[in-house]
Design a protein around this motif. Structure first.
Motif, PDB file in Angstrom:
ATOM      1  N   THR A 173       0.991  -1.171  -0.047  1.00  0.00           N
ATOM      2  CA  THR A 173       0.081  -0.033  -0.180  1.00  0.00           C
ATOM      3  C   THR A 173       0.782   1.273   0.021  1.00  0.00           C
ATOM      4  N   LEU A 174       1.975   1.262   0.870  1.00  0.00           N
ATOM      5  CA  LEU A 174       2.862   2.210   0.799  1.00  0.00           C
ATOM      6  C   LEU A 174       3.458   2.615  -0.470  1.00  0.00           C
ATOM      7  N   LEU A 175       3.859   1.435  -1.024  1.00  0.00           N
ATOM      8  CA  LEU A 175       4.836   1.628  -2.268  1.00  0.00           C
ATOM      9  C   LEU A 175       3.572   2.082  -3.456  1.00  0.00           C
ATOM     10  N   LYS A 176       2.456   1.851  -3.385  1.00  0.00           N
ATOM     11  CA  LYS A 176       1.380   2.046  -4.425  1.00  0.00           C
ATOM     12  C   LYS A 176       1.118   3.793  -4.147  1.00  0.00           C
ATOM     13  N   SER A 177       1.012   4.049  -2.821  1.00  0.00           N
ATOM     14  CA  SER A 177       0.766   5.626  -2.452  1.00  0.00           C
ATOM     15  C   SER A 177       2.049   6.407  -2.902  1.00  0.00           C
ATOM     16  N   LEU A 178       3.393   5.904  -2.797  1.00  0.00           N
ATOM     17  CA  LEU A 178       4.525   6.498  -3.428  1.00  0.00           C
ATOM     18  C   LEU A 178       4.232   6.818  -4.753  1.00  0.00           C
ATOM     19  N   GLU A 179       4.048   5.447  -5.713  1.00  0.00           N
ATOM     20  CA  GLU A 179       3.958   5.930  -6.894  1.00  0.00           C
ATOM     21  C   GLU A 179       3.035   6.874  -7.239  1.00  0.00           C
ATOM     22  N   ASP A 180       1.775   6.765  -6.659  1.00  0.00           N
ATOM     23  CA  ASP A 180       0.873   7.551  -7.147  1.00  0.00           C
ATOM     24  C   ASP A 180       1.228   9.240  -6.891  1.00  0.00           C
ATOM     25  N   ARG A 181       1.697   9.331  -5.685  1.00  0.00           N
ATOM     26  CA  ARG A 181       2.183  10.608  -5.538  1.00  0.00           C
ATOM     27  C   ARG A 181       3.500  11.004  -6.222  1.00  0.00           C
ATOM     28  N   PHE A 182       4.231  10.206  -6.859  1.00  0.00           N
ATOM     29  CA  PHE A 182       5.271  10.696  -7.698  1.00  0.00           C
ATOM     30  C   PHE A 182       4.794  10.891  -9.090  1.00  0.00           C
ATOM     31  N   ARG A 183       3.798  10.160  -9.562  1.00  0.00           N
ATOM     32  CA  ARG A 183       2.839  10.248 -10.670  1.00  0.00           C
ATOM     33  C   ARG A 183       2.178  11.607 -10.853  1.00  0.00           C
ATOM     34  N   GLU A 184       1.538  11.930  -9.732  1.00  0.00           N
ATOM     35  CA  GLU A 184       0.764  13.275  -9.533  1.00  0.00           C
ATOM     36  C   GLU A 184       1.848  14.374  -9.804  1.00  0.00           C
ATOM     37  N   SER A 185       2.896  14.301  -9.147  1.00  0.00           N
ATOM     38  CA  SER A 185       3.953  15.270  -9.057  1.00  0.00           C
ATOM     39  C   SER A 185       4.503  15.500 -10.463  1.00  0.00           C
ATOM     40  N   ALA A 186       4.687  14.533 -11.242  1.00  0.00           N
ATOM     41  CA  ALA A 186       5.069  14.505 -12.666  1.00  0.00           C
ATOM     42  C   ALA A 186       4.287  15.188 -13.482  1.00  0.00           C
ATOM     43  N   GLU A 187       3.110  14.783 -13.158  1.00  0.00           N
ATOM     44  CA  GLU A 187       1.674  15.384 -14.171  1.00  0.00           C
ATOM     45  C   GLU A 187       1.648  17.045 -13.592  1.00  0.00           C
ATOM     46  N   ASP A 188       1.887  17.286 -12.613  1.00  0.00           N
ATOM     47  CA  ASP A 188       2.054  18.759 -12.001  1.00  0.00           C
ATOM     48  C   ASP A 188       3.077  19.417 -12.539  1.00  0.00           C
ATOM     49  N   GLY A 189       4.152  18.587 -13.353  1.00  0.00           N
ATOM     50  CA  GLY A 189       5.502  19.392 -13.691  1.00  0.00           C
ATOM     51  C   GLY A 189       6.441  19.515 -12.625  1.00  0.00           C
ATOM     52  N   LYS A 190       6.397  18.777 -11.824  1.00  0.00           N
ATOM     53  CA  LYS A 190       7.296  18.686 -10.548  1.00  0.00           C
ATOM     54  C   LYS A 190       8.267  17.508 -10.440  1.00  0.00           C
ATOM     55  N   HIS A 191       9.369  17.544 -10.153  1.00  0.00           N
ATOM     56  CA  HIS A 191      10.257  16.342 -10.013  1.00  0.00           C
ATOM     57  C   HIS A 191      10.394  15.974  -8.655  1.00  0.00           C
ATOM     58  N   VAL A 192      10.423  14.892  -8.252  1.00  0.00           N
ATOM     59  CA  VAL A 192      10.738  14.176  -6.775  1.00  0.00           C
ATOM     60  C   VAL A 192      12.085  13.912  -6.554  1.00  0.00           C
ATOM     61  N   LEU A 193      12.699  14.393  -5.549  1.00  0.00           N
ATOM     62  CA  LEU A 193      14.049  14.289  -5.203  1.00  0.00           C
ATOM     63  C   LEU A 193      14.068  13.660  -3.740  1.00  0.00           C
ATOM     64  N   LEU A 194      14.747  12.402  -3.735  1.00  0.00           N
ATOM     65  CA  LEU A 194      15.000  11.573  -2.199  1.00  0.00           C
ATOM     66  C   LEU A 194      16.445  11.885  -2.011  1.00  0.00           C
ATOM     67  N   VAL A 195      16.874  12.663  -1.002  1.00  0.00           N
ATOM     68  CA  VAL A 195      18.341  12.975  -0.483  1.00  0.00           C
ATOM     69  C   VAL A 195      18.380  11.945   0.771  1.00  0.00           C
ATOM     70  N   ILE A 196      19.256  11.076   0.697  1.00  0.00           N
ATOM     71  CA  ILE A 196      19.480  10.018   1.596  1.00  0.00           C
ATOM     72  C   ILE A 196      21.046  10.392   2.034  1.00  0.00           C
ATOM     73  N   ASP A 197      21.035  10.920   3.438  1.00  0.00           N
ATOM     74  CA  ASP A 197      22.207  11.034   4.046  1.00  0.00           C
ATOM     75  C   ASP A 197      22.606  10.001   4.802  1.00  0.00           C
ATOM     76  N   GLU A 198      23.944   9.992   5.078  1.00  0.00           N
ATOM     77  CA  GLU A 198      24.658   8.728   5.665  1.00  0.00           C
ATOM     78  C   GLU A 198      24.116   7.319   5.165  1.00  0.00           C
ATOM     79  N   ALA A 199      24.430   7.462   3.801  1.00  0.00           N
ATOM     80  CA  ALA A 199      23.880   6.286   2.926  1.00  0.00           C
ATOM     81  C   ALA A 199      24.874   5.120   3.167  1.00  0.00           C
TER      82      ALA A 199
END
Length: 185
Positions: free
Chosen positions: A49-75
């Motif tokens: 469910t979480l993965l589907k929610s993330l994909e939906d949020r990413f897709r909505e952002s793309a359709e709104d012309g926005k990019h999604v960036l994940l910054v992972i510190d201490e990788a």
């Protein structure tokens, strides 16, 4: 410090960014952290469910012309399954373009992690890599003066140029060590 400066300079009209700093977590918890940073409900929800929610949020952002960036510190602290989960997030696409980009920041040992057997698919997705080395003796003075100026220092107290060589010896030019040294001083 670099991540803070990056986040302060982002164009929030074109980019949605999430910063993860608690990285010694298993993949399901990493997904929950990402959801939390993006304002997606995550408590008592299945991973699918979480993965589907993330994909939906990413897709909505793309359709709104926005990019999604994940910054992972201490990788360097990410377990292998969490690295694999990040790789899998990069599979989400819209119009043949990735929906999310990950920016992984880590200590020197993260290089070894990336070269480990079994992470070939992750290495194939790395667009660029850079190792920030220690500052030279000549760079330390400018770095310290800049950091002090940012917090309002105006040459009071005055710093003798001879201290920069001593600070370089003590910290070996590593910015994190320089920052810690001055925080304690």
């Amino acid at each position: 410090m670099l991540v803070g400066n990056l986040f302060n300079s982002l164009d929030k009209d074109r980019l949605i960014a999430a910063k993860i700093v608690s990285t010694n977590v298993q993949s399901s918890d990493l997904i929950r952290l990402i959801c939390s940073e993006l304002g997606i409900p995550h408590e008592r929800r299945a991973k699918a469910t979480l993965l589907k929610s993330l994909e939906d949020r990413f897709r909505e952002s793309a359709e709104d012309g926005k990019h999604v960036l994940l910054v992972i510190d201490e990788a360097q602290n990410l377990p292998r399954d969490s690295l694999e989960e990040l790789r899998m997030l990069s599979n989400f696409e819209h119009n043949s373009k990735p929906l999310v980009q990950s920016f992984l920041l880590g200590q020197r040992e993260f290089r070894r992690t990336l070269r480990a057997p079994g992470l070939e698919q992750l290495r194939q997705r790395v667009i660029a890599a850079y190792h920030l080395g220690p500052l030279s003796k000549g760079e330390i003075g400018s770095y310290i003066k800049h950091r002090l100026n940012v917090v309002g220092w105006q040459d009071d107290p005055e710093l003798d140029d001879a201290i920069y060589e001593e600070i370089h010896k003590f910290t070996r030019g590593v910015p994190r060590r320089i920052n810690t040294f001055f925080d304690r001083l």
